[in-house]
Motif scaffolding. Structure first.
Motif, PDB file in Angstrom:
ATOM      1  N   UNK A  41     -39.419 -41.625 -70.780  1.00 55.58           N
ATOM      2  CA  UNK A  41     -39.138 -43.002 -71.166  1.00 55.58           C
ATOM      3  C   UNK A  41     -39.364 -43.949 -69.991  1.00 55.58           C
ATOM      4  N   UNK A  42     -40.160 -44.983 -70.239  1.00 54.16           N
ATOM      5  CA  UNK A  42     -40.376 -45.996 -69.210  1.00 54.16           C
ATOM      6  C   UNK A  42     -39.175 -46.938 -69.145  1.00 54.16           C
ATOM      7  N   UNK A  43     -38.988 -47.533 -67.975  1.00 52.76           N
ATOM      8  CA  UNK A  43     -37.829 -48.391 -67.728  1.00 52.76           C
ATOM      9  C   UNK A  43     -38.073 -49.814 -68.216  1.00 52.76           C
ATOM     10  N   UNK A  44     -36.993 -50.569 -68.309  1.00 53.30           N
ATOM     11  CA  UNK A  44     -37.071 -51.976 -68.720  1.00 53.30           C
ATOM     12  C   UNK A  44     -37.724 -52.861 -67.662  1.00 53.30           C
ATOM     13  N   UNK A  45     -37.436 -52.583 -66.418  1.00 54.99           N
ATOM     14  CA  UNK A  45     -37.701 -53.524 -65.334  1.00 54.99           C
ATOM     15  C   UNK A  45     -39.156 -53.526 -64.868  1.00 54.99           C
ATOM     16  N   UNK A  46     -39.481 -54.533 -64.073  1.00 56.08           N
ATOM     17  CA  UNK A  46     -40.732 -54.516 -63.323  1.00 56.08           C
ATOM     18  C   UNK A  46     -40.540 -53.644 -62.078  1.00 56.08           C
ATOM     19  N   UNK A  47     -41.624 -53.085 -61.608  1.00 59.30           N
ATOM     20  CA  UNK A  47     -41.646 -52.413 -60.308  1.00 59.30           C
ATOM     21  C   UNK A  47     -42.755 -53.066 -59.506  1.00 59.30           C
ATOM     22  N   UNK A  48     -42.355 -53.760 -58.458  1.00 59.26           N
ATOM     23  CA  UNK A  48     -43.310 -54.511 -57.631  1.00 59.26           C
ATOM     24  C   UNK A  48     -44.213 -55.408 -58.473  1.00 59.26           C
ATOM     25  N   UNK A  49     -43.570 -56.151 -59.364  1.00 60.39           N
ATOM     26  CA  UNK A  49     -44.269 -57.188 -60.119  1.00 60.39           C
ATOM     27  C   UNK A  49     -44.872 -56.771 -61.429  1.00 60.39           C
ATOM     28  N   UNK A  50     -44.914 -55.461 -61.721  1.00 57.56           N
ATOM     29  CA  UNK A  50     -45.548 -54.981 -62.948  1.00 57.56           C
ATOM     30  C   UNK A  50     -44.506 -54.244 -63.785  1.00 57.56           C
ATOM     31  N   UNK A  51     -44.421 -54.587 -65.072  1.00 59.16           N
ATOM     32  CA  UNK A  51     -43.463 -53.892 -65.932  1.00 59.16           C
ATOM     33  C   UNK A  51     -43.761 -52.400 -65.950  1.00 59.16           C
ATOM     34  N   UNK A  52     -42.719 -51.588 -65.860  1.00 54.45           N
ATOM     35  CA  UNK A  52     -42.886 -50.139 -65.778  1.00 54.45           C
ATOM     36  C   UNK A  52     -43.711 -49.604 -66.941  1.00 54.45           C
ATOM     37  N   UNK A  53     -43.537 -50.191 -68.122  1.00 55.76           N
ATOM     38  CA  UNK A  53     -44.236 -49.692 -69.305  1.00 55.76           C
ATOM     39  C   UNK A  53     -45.718 -50.067 -69.330  1.00 55.76           C
ATOM     40  N   UNK A  54     -46.154 -50.878 -68.367  1.00 53.98           N
ATOM     41  CA  UNK A  54     -47.581 -51.232 -68.326  1.00 53.98           C
ATOM     42  C   UNK A  54     -48.139 -51.072 -66.917  1.00 53.98           C
ATOM     43  N   UNK A  55     -47.527 -50.174 -66.152  1.00 48.37           N
ATOM     44  CA  UNK A  55     -47.957 -49.914 -64.785  1.00 48.37           C
ATOM     45  C   UNK A  55     -48.895 -48.707 -64.750  1.00 48.37           C
ATOM     46  N   UNK A  56     -50.157 -48.946 -64.520  1.00 48.22           N
ATOM     47  CA  UNK A  56     -51.121 -47.842 -64.395  1.00 48.22           C
ATOM     48  C   UNK A  56     -50.770 -46.963 -63.197  1.00 48.22           C
TER      49      UNK A  56
ATOM     50  N   UNK B 297     -35.603 -61.038 -58.297  1.00 47.48           N
ATOM     51  CA  UNK B 297     -35.911 -59.880 -57.452  1.00 47.48           C
ATOM     52  C   UNK B 297     -34.696 -59.020 -57.145  1.00 47.48           C
ATOM     53  N   UNK B 298     -34.845 -57.710 -57.364  1.00 53.56           N
ATOM     54  CA  UNK B 298     -33.910 -56.726 -56.834  1.00 53.56           C
ATOM     55  C   UNK B 298     -34.594 -56.131 -55.612  1.00 53.56           C
ATOM     56  N   UNK B 299     -34.186 -56.557 -54.431  1.00 53.75           N
ATOM     57  CA  UNK B 299     -34.864 -56.153 -53.203  1.00 53.75           C
ATOM     58  C   UNK B 299     -34.205 -54.904 -52.613  1.00 53.75           C
ATOM     59  N   UNK B 300     -34.967 -53.844 -52.518  1.00 58.50           N
ATOM     60  CA  UNK B 300     -34.461 -52.559 -52.042  1.00 58.50           C
ATOM     61  C   UNK B 300     -34.625 -52.487 -50.520  1.00 58.50           C
ATOM     62  N   UNK B 301     -33.946 -53.390 -49.853  1.00 62.35           N
ATOM     63  CA  UNK B 301     -34.115 -53.527 -48.404  1.00 62.35           C
ATOM     64  C   UNK B 301     -33.585 -52.319 -47.635  1.00 62.35           C
TER      65      UNK B 301
ATOM     66  N   UNK C  12     -39.840 -52.839 -53.657  1.00 58.56           N
ATOM     67  CA  UNK C  12     -39.616 -51.790 -52.662  1.00 58.56           C
ATOM     68  C   UNK C  12     -40.944 -51.292 -52.122  1.00 58.56           C
ATOM     69  N   UNK C  13     -40.884 -50.624 -50.977  1.00 60.40           N
ATOM     70  CA  UNK C  13     -42.093 -50.095 -50.370  1.00 60.40           C
ATOM     71  C   UNK C  13     -42.491 -48.790 -51.038  1.00 60.40           C
TER      72      UNK C  13
ATOM     73  N   UNK D  40     -40.521 -57.261 -44.779  1.00 58.95           N
ATOM     74  CA  UNK D  40     -41.946 -57.484 -45.006  1.00 58.95           C
ATOM     75  C   UNK D  40     -42.787 -56.467 -44.243  1.00 58.95           C
ATOM     76  N   UNK D  41     -42.323 -56.089 -43.052  1.00 57.51           N
ATOM     77  CA  UNK D  41     -43.037 -55.047 -42.300  1.00 57.51           C
ATOM     78  C   UNK D  41     -42.985 -53.724 -43.050  1.00 57.51           C
ATOM     79  N   UNK D  42     -41.852 -53.445 -43.668  1.00 59.80           N
ATOM     80  CA  UNK D  42     -41.729 -52.215 -44.459  1.00 59.80           C
ATOM     81  C   UNK D  42     -42.604 -52.270 -45.698  1.00 59.80           C
TER      82      UNK D  42
END
Length: 805
Positions: A194-209, A514-518, A168-169, A686-688
């Protein structure tokens, strides 16, 4: 550092082992230094402390506790004071059970009505979700224990939840999926998240700086600890580096030893480990004292609180010819299995072993009604039953009014699986059609934690919704039906006519990785109002046994004031809602957005001047070019309404902007300017995003890696792996066909291979999983060798972990 002296006395091993669980629910102690452990337990709407074998899906029994209404239910109250009061009661039970951190509330956004865990979440709107969550946090933490809001962040589906990537953007991330957490953190000040299970834009939530440090700590000022969701730690070293503090549950020393090795090799600084330990110790020392003494809670008093919470959350959806409230002595037939065996909570890790469960048929004798009989009417698991249907129809003929209890069954909504559709079980709708032939005066009493399609709504005179109202919901509903209380809930989510109308219809759930939040910002009512899509019941909607009039609006940059009058003959409460709209802005945005609300109780004929403040979130948008919150200057409408589609008063206020230029190229984003986001092209998305759509396809060479889900073994190179997949799929499909999904199988089925190492307490190490993967990928000999070697190494590590006290 606050505990520098204490940390200086700890060995590297003690420090690293502190950052992972002792077992399934507890943190580690360091006895020689007097460092206590604390207990974490599930429980967004009741404490679920398991007495015996621990499991994450709530399949094993827990200690009895009060089952309060779920978050989806409480959000319908729009009552922050009630939420805080209920949460104080919840904290008393935590203390009595010696639970230091309660894993909740859940405040993920209801992106799609089909997310199987929506009953645990508040709303499709981040402002409402955040305000309710902040109240939960405040109530719990008044007693010296801690709340742990979850799942941070963008966790909107159960399918492959540990292996999906939410794409997502940045603006959508900030405005929709993080604003609720921001409000909860800034206003509630939780000691854990609590951090989530999933990645957010390619990075796992639990290791996203970006999530854990830049936003959570640096922007919001969070000073608590980040706890991984159970099994949600992908790379423990990366997690600690990014700002995560506690990996749960224990991996039997496996990941602890990885962290030790990383420090020794220079991959991560010991100073970073010291910082995480210091932050963890700070929370432990704050929440541990509250549970040192033995206490008990008043079971009856807490049951009464559960009923009060349920009463404030009931939503009256339809009431033609004022069929409700029921008249004294009304001749009623009670039909529906839920009237005898109530549907009162969800399934999965939030399941509460309640102290007392009321059913309608147990207590209806205490109400002034002439009950001519009861019929179950339908099989709870959805099987057709002609005898039950016929019995119910005959009973309906004997009554003036039918109270029909229907809704979603327990396994329609559960952690671990998403719903396949928005329909009620077919045997229930078939029963309703049959009953209408026998008696037109049907009051539908709904149960369930998420919207359903209601093609039958036009054919019944009344619909009243209790959602999942907890152990005392039966009495609360009967009080509403008989007029002892006036329903005052409002929907915290939209009810579309058809699932196909929903904004994420084409994008939910993920396809492969991918879960795309279009749909971007256009979630729930933001989409329906902007794109002019009619709905069955709009966000914020709810009827009353009285009526309210809104007059005399006055607005400024800081607040809106208006007069609210109860013009009916009954006392009641109204939820007045404030929406902000800028209809000619250069920056695209939804038609209107909730920016304030207030629940007001008025006696019949009473008027009151109501003030709703406009806070720092009222006019802002997140600018993807300046990477900060900005305000577009211009005229804004302040809209006061009884729902997102029932705007009663409007005034205009001029707001000075922050001076930022429009960050968007309008030509490529026409769908986002119009709100017509049902068919967003790759170019527009992609523009978004501001970059190309990441490749979300599974490995083209047929190989599987640590973060691929076990359900992907259907294309594995190993014939044995494909056979295992076939067997598991058969078990899953058979259980679902029976209406009883096997939650254990579903959890494993959707889990990535690394989850095997993260959820087995060290019995299977990550090295052993790598061996299993080699075998799955067709290298049996190589993989088997790794598996055997890893087995003996894991035994040694577990022995060491057992000595780390």
């Amino acid at each position: 550092m606050k505990y520098q002296e204490l940390i200086s006395k700890m060995t590297l091993e003690e420090k690293c082992y502190m950052l992972s669980g002792k077992d399934f629910w507890q943190t580690r102690t360091v006895k020689r230094l007097g460092i206590p452990g604390i207990f974490l337990a599930d429980g967004p709407h009741g404490v679920r402390k398991q007495a015996g074998a621990a499991d994450q899906l709530g399949l094993n029994a827990s200690i009895p506790a009060t089952c309060f209404p779920t978050a989806a239910t409480m959000a319908n109250s729009w009552d922050v004071d009630l939420a805080e009061e209920m949460s104080e009661t919840l904290a008393e039970e935590m203390i009595s059970q010696k639970v230091n951190i309660l894993l909740g509330p859940g405040l993920n956004i209801k992106r799609s009505p089909l997310c199987g865990r929506n009953f645990e979440y508040f709303s499709e709107d981040p402002y409402l979700a955040g305000k309710m969550a902040a109240s939960y946090v405040k109530g719990i933490q008044k007693k010296g224990v801690s709340s742990c809001p979850k799942h941070y962040a963008v966790n909107s589906q159960e399918l492959r939840r540990m292996a999906s990537d939410s794409v997502l953007d940045e603006r959508t991330l900030r405005e929709i999926y993080l604003t609720g957490f921001e409000i909860a953190v800034r206003e509630g000040k939780p000691k854990a998240i609590m951090s989530a299970y999933n990645r957010v834009n390619g990075v796992y939530a639990n290791e996203s700086k970006h999530l854990l440090r830049e936003i959570l700590v640096d922007e919001w000022g969070f000073d608590g600890i980040v706890v991984s969701d159970w099994g949600g730690s992908n790379d423990h070293v990366a997690g600690v580096e990014a700002g995560a503090h506690l990996e749960m549950p224990t991996t039997g020393g496996d990941s602890d030893e990885e962290l030790i090795a990383a420090v020794k090799s220079g991959m991560i600084s010991e100073a970073v480990v010291d910082e995480r330990v210091d932050e963890l110790l700070s929370v432990i020392m704050q929440v541990y004292p509250a549970t040192e003494n033995e206490t008990e809670f008043d079971v009856a008093e807490h049951h009464a609180m559960a009923q009060k919470a349920a009463e404030g959350s009931i939503v009256l959806l339809k009431n033609d010819k004022h069929i409700l409230p029921l008249k004294s002595g009304a001749k009623v037939a009670v039909i529906g299995d839920f009237a005898k065996n109530p549907r009162y909570q969800g399934a999965g890790s939030s399941v509460v072993n309640c102290t007392k469960l009321e059913s309608t048929m147990d207590i209806i004798k205490d109400f002034d009604l002439d009950v001519v009989g009861f019929s179950a009417g339908y099989d709870r698991m959805g099987k057709p039953d002609e005898a039950l249907k016929k019995e119910a129809a005959e009973l309906a003929k004997k009554a003036d009014i039918v109270l029909l209890y229907i809704g979603l069954d327990e396994l329609s909504e559960s952690e671990g699986l998403d719903r396949m559709h928005m329909k009620l079980p077919k045997n229930q709708t078939v029963l309703l059609k049959e009953l209408l032939k026998a008696n037109k005066n049907i009051v539908v009493v709904l149960s369930g934690g998420a919207p359903v399609e209601m093609p039958w709504a036009d054919h019944v005179p009344a619909i009243i919704h209790g959602y999942l109202s907890g152990q005392a919901g039966a009495a609360a509903m009967l009080k509403a039906l008989t007029g002892q209380i006036n329903p005052c809930g409002k929907l915290s989510e939209s009810y579309p006519f058809h699932y196909e109308d929903t904004p994420a219809f084409h994008y939910f759930p993920s396809k492969e990785r991918n879960a795309e939040y279009r749909e971007g910002l256009y979630v729930g009512y933001r989409y329906y109002t902007t794109a002019n899509i009619p709905v069955r019941y709009p966000f914020g909607y709810g009827l009353s046994y009285t009526a309210f009039k809104y007059t005399d609006l006055a607005v400024s940059n800081e607040k809106a004031e208006f007069t609210l009058t109860n013009t009916g003959s009954a006392d009641g409460a109204e939820v007045a809602q404030l929406y902000v709209s800028m209809q000619n802005g250069k920056v695209f945005r939804p038609l209107r957005e909730l920016k304030g609300f207030k629940k007001v109780f008025l006696k019949a004929g009473e008027s009151r001047r109501v003030t709703i403040e406009l806070d720092d979130k009222a006019f802002r948008y997140f600018d993807v070019k300046t990477n900060q919150w900005e305000i577009e200057g211009g005229d804004y409408q302040i809209q006061i309404g009884a729902s997102s589609e029932d705007i009663r008063l409007t005034a205009t206020v001029a707001i000075a902007g922050s001076g930022a230029k429009n960050p968007y190229d309008n030509d490529n984003l026409s769908c986002y300017y119009s709100g017509n986001i049902k068919e967003v092209t790759d170019a527009s998305f992609e523009a978004l995003l501001g970059h190309t759509i990441p490749d979300g396809k599974w490995n083209s060479d047929g190989s599987l890696d640590l973060n691929d889900a076990i359900c992907q073994m259907y294309y594995a190179k190993s014939r044995i792996a494909r056979l295992v997949w076939k067997i598991m799929t058969g078990i899953k499909n058979k259980s679902e066909a029976k209406g009883k999904p096997n939650l254990n199988v579903l959890f494993i089925y959707n889990m990535p291979f690394r989850g095997i190492a993260k959820m087995t307490g060290g019995a299977v190490s990550m090295d052993m999983v790598r061996g299993i993967l080699d075998m799955v990928n067709g290298h049996f000999g190589k993989g088997f060798g790794k598996l055997v070697k890893g087995f003996f190494a894991a035994r040694k590590t577990m022995k060491k972990a057992g000595r780390m006290e």
